[in-house]
Design an enzyme around this catalytic site. Structure first.
Site, PDB file in Angstrom:
ATOM      1  N   PHE A  48      -1.019   4.025   5.201  1.00  0.00           N
ATOM      2  CA  PHE A  48      -1.531   4.032   3.827  1.00  0.00           C
ATOM      3  C   PHE A  48      -0.343   3.878   2.887  1.00  0.00           C
ATOM      4  CE2 PHE A  48      -2.485   5.606  -0.324  1.00  0.00           C
ATOM      5  CZ  PHE A  48      -3.701   5.008  -0.591  1.00  0.00           C
ATOM      6  N   ASP A  84       8.555   4.934   3.363  1.00  0.00           N
ATOM      7  CA  ASP A  84       7.641   5.307   2.278  1.00  0.00           C
ATOM      8  C   ASP A  84       7.520   6.829   2.274  1.00  0.00           C
ATOM      9  OD1 ASP A  84       5.580   5.939   0.593  1.00  0.00           O
ATOM     10  OD2 ASP A  84       4.241   4.334   1.253  1.00  0.00           O
ATOM     11  N   LYS A  96       4.625   9.950  -6.618  1.00  0.00           N
ATOM     12  CA  LYS A  96       3.913  11.230  -6.671  1.00  0.00           C
ATOM     13  C   LYS A  96       4.749  12.339  -7.327  1.00  0.00           C
ATOM     14  CE  LYS A  96       0.173  10.269  -3.609  1.00  0.00           C
ATOM     15  NZ  LYS A  96       0.164   9.398  -2.442  1.00  0.00           N
TER      16      LYS A  96
HETATM   17  C1  LIG Z   1      -0.188   7.941  -2.509  1.00  0.00           C
HETATM   18  C2  LIG Z   1       0.631   7.044  -1.673  1.00  0.00           C
HETATM   19  C3  LIG Z   1       0.966   5.740  -2.099  1.00  0.00           C
HETATM   20  C4  LIG Z   1       0.406   5.127  -3.352  1.00  0.00           C
HETATM   21  O1  LIG Z   1       0.723   5.818  -4.508  1.00  0.00           O
HETATM   22  P1  LIG Z   1      -0.136   5.559  -5.866  1.00  0.00           P
HETATM   23  O2  LIG Z   1       0.651   6.295  -6.915  1.00  0.00           O
HETATM   24  O3  LIG Z   1      -1.491   6.116  -5.635  1.00  0.00           O
HETATM   25  O4  LIG Z   1      -0.152   4.090  -6.087  1.00  0.00           O
HETATM   26  C5  LIG Z   1       1.810   4.995  -1.294  1.00  0.00           C
HETATM   27  N1  LIG Z   1       2.284   5.491  -0.146  1.00  0.00           N
HETATM   28  C6  LIG Z   1       1.987   6.726   0.304  1.00  0.00           C
HETATM   29  C7  LIG Z   1       2.570   7.213   1.591  1.00  0.00           C
HETATM   30  C8  LIG Z   1       1.131   7.538  -0.442  1.00  0.00           C
HETATM   31  O5  LIG Z   1       0.803   8.745   0.020  1.00  0.00           O
END
Ligand SMILES: *Cc1c(COP(=O)(O)O)cnc(C)c1O
Length: 408
Positions: free
Chosen positions: A146, A231, A260
């Site tokens: 994700f 990520d 985040k």
């Molecule tokens: C939440 C998340 C994203 C996307 O972030 P948004 O601010 O919602 O666009 C990307 N990678 C990971 C691992 C995430 O948990």
């Protein structure tokens, strides 16, 4: 029935439902305020927030230091665009680069933008530095990933809901089983520019790979001259008991993707962080964002980095995490059939014959605990790191009581 005859809560939900796009299925609670690990709904009921906005609220709601940084900056200036310099961006990128042990920061807003930016940087690095043939670059990702919701990002998702009817998709990605370093190496060819991975797969259910996986990925990517992009948008910035989950695994990626919690739950702040030999490929005009690096975001981001630089939050997440996992382990066999996680982050598989994850979350809500299900029967717990030991124990007790109720 008019809104006046139903509860304030149901009225507020109906009002939202009428005009908001139905791309979420929220639990039936309307939050009005929050402080620390607790939030209050519009009827005055309090809940322990065990989701923390998917770890965007790692430092708790209304953290005084973060609120002060934001409020002070609100009174000065909030947006200049990067057509001009602002006095907040320099200190922010300097502090973030130092925290990550890297040279440079590309500031963006949302997590998905950080991922998109990382992909662009990796492709440009591939063509300009590695010498990949024009338009032939490929990036290796993992099954179950994700990384956000843009077209390019859902192009390499294997979640049917995330993709259905959104094609045509962006080419240039190869997906391999998560946790399998040999499969990853076998997918690399001369046009591979990067491997993009979550050090722990959050949305997939807090999947923690084998401990030798990330070190193997680092070794393989180095040997093949491929960028390792981590990520850490959900796993980073304190949650796992370290600044980055990569620290726990003993690896340093080429690029960190952050988001985040970087905005302290106040403003969207994301970033790509790396060294000059990679991030330096971007030249003026080749990438940008109207809000990226704005002074309000930079002021809040600086405060977040300042808090992480003390190591205090990482240590607290580690300590509370041990407590959380020890108490959750006692529920295995009592309605819990699987348990994973690191630090203050747990994925809990509920016996699917008892109830869905959604039902368990609704029952927790009724007891004053906010949690979110994922993939059917998995619940994740990720309270703010400022949560007290007593409150954490209480939350686990609520889950134990819910499971006891379901087991009859
Ligand atoms: C939440 C998340 C994203 C996307 O972030 P948004 O601010 O919602 O666009 C990307 N990678 C990971 C691992 C995430 O948990």
């Amino acid at each position: 029935m008019t809104n006046e005859t139903v509860s304030p809560q149901l009225g507020a939900i109906a009002r939202e439902d009428e005009h908001v796009a139905h791309n979420y299925h929220p639990l039936p609670v309307v939050v009005e305020s929050g402080e620390g690990a607790w939030v209050t709904d519009i009827e005055g009921r309090r809940y322990l927030d065990c989701l923390a906005a998917y770890s965007a609220v790692n430092f708790g709601h209304s953290h005084p230091e973060l609120v002060r940084a934001a409020t002070e900056q609100l009174g000065r200036i909030t947006l200049t665009s990067r057509a001009f310099h602002n006095d907040q961006l320099g200190p922010f990128v300097e502090a973030l680069a130092r925290l990550a042990g890297k040279d440079m920061v590309l500031p963006m807003n949302t997590g998905a933008e950080a991922v998109e930016s990382g992909i662009k940087v990796a492709r440009a690095w591939g063509y300009r530095v590695k010498g990949v043939a024009p338009d032939r670059a490929n990036i290796i990702v993992a099954d179950g990933n994700f990384h956000g919701r843009t077209i390019t990002i859902v192009s390499f998702s294997d979640d049917a809901d995330a993709r259905a009817d959104f094609g045509p998709f962006t080419p240039g990605f190869r997906s391999v089983p998560y946790g399998d370093a040999a499969a990853l190496e076998a997918a690399i060819d001369e046009n591979t520019v990067a491997v993009l991975l979550e050090p722990i797969q959050g949305e997939a259910g807090i999947l923690v790979p084998p401990s030798d996986y990330l070190p193997a990925v680092r070794e393989i990517t180095e040997r093949h001259r491929v960028l390792f992009i981590a990520d850490e948008i959900q796993s980073g910035l304190g949650r796992t008991g370290a600044t980055f989950q990569c620290d726990n695994a003993g690896v340093v990626p080429d690029l960190y993707l952050l988001g985040k919690a970087l905005g302290g739950g106040i403003v969207p702040v994301s970033a790509v962080v790396g060294n000059r030999d990679v991030l330096g490929v971007l030249q003026p005009g080749q990438h940008g964002s109207t809000f990226g690096g704005n002074p309000l975001a930079a002021a809040v981001g600086s405060a977040v980095v300042g808090m992480l630089a003390t190591g205090e939050y990482q240590a607290r997440a580690r300590m509370l995490g041990e407590r959380l996992h020890a108490s959750l382990r006692r529920l295995v066999g009592q309605g819990v059939v699987g348990l994973r996680g690191v630090g203050l982050w747990a994925g809990i598989d509920i016996d699917p014959t008892l109830a869905t994850g959604r039902t368990v979350c609704e029952m927790l809500l009724a007891r004053g605990v906010l949690a979110k299900d994922t993939h059917g029967a998995t619940i994740r717990l990720a309270p703010p790191i400022v949560v007290s030991e007593e409150d954490l124990d209480w939350a686990v007790q609520q889950l134990a009581d819910v499971l006891a109720e379901l087991r009859g």
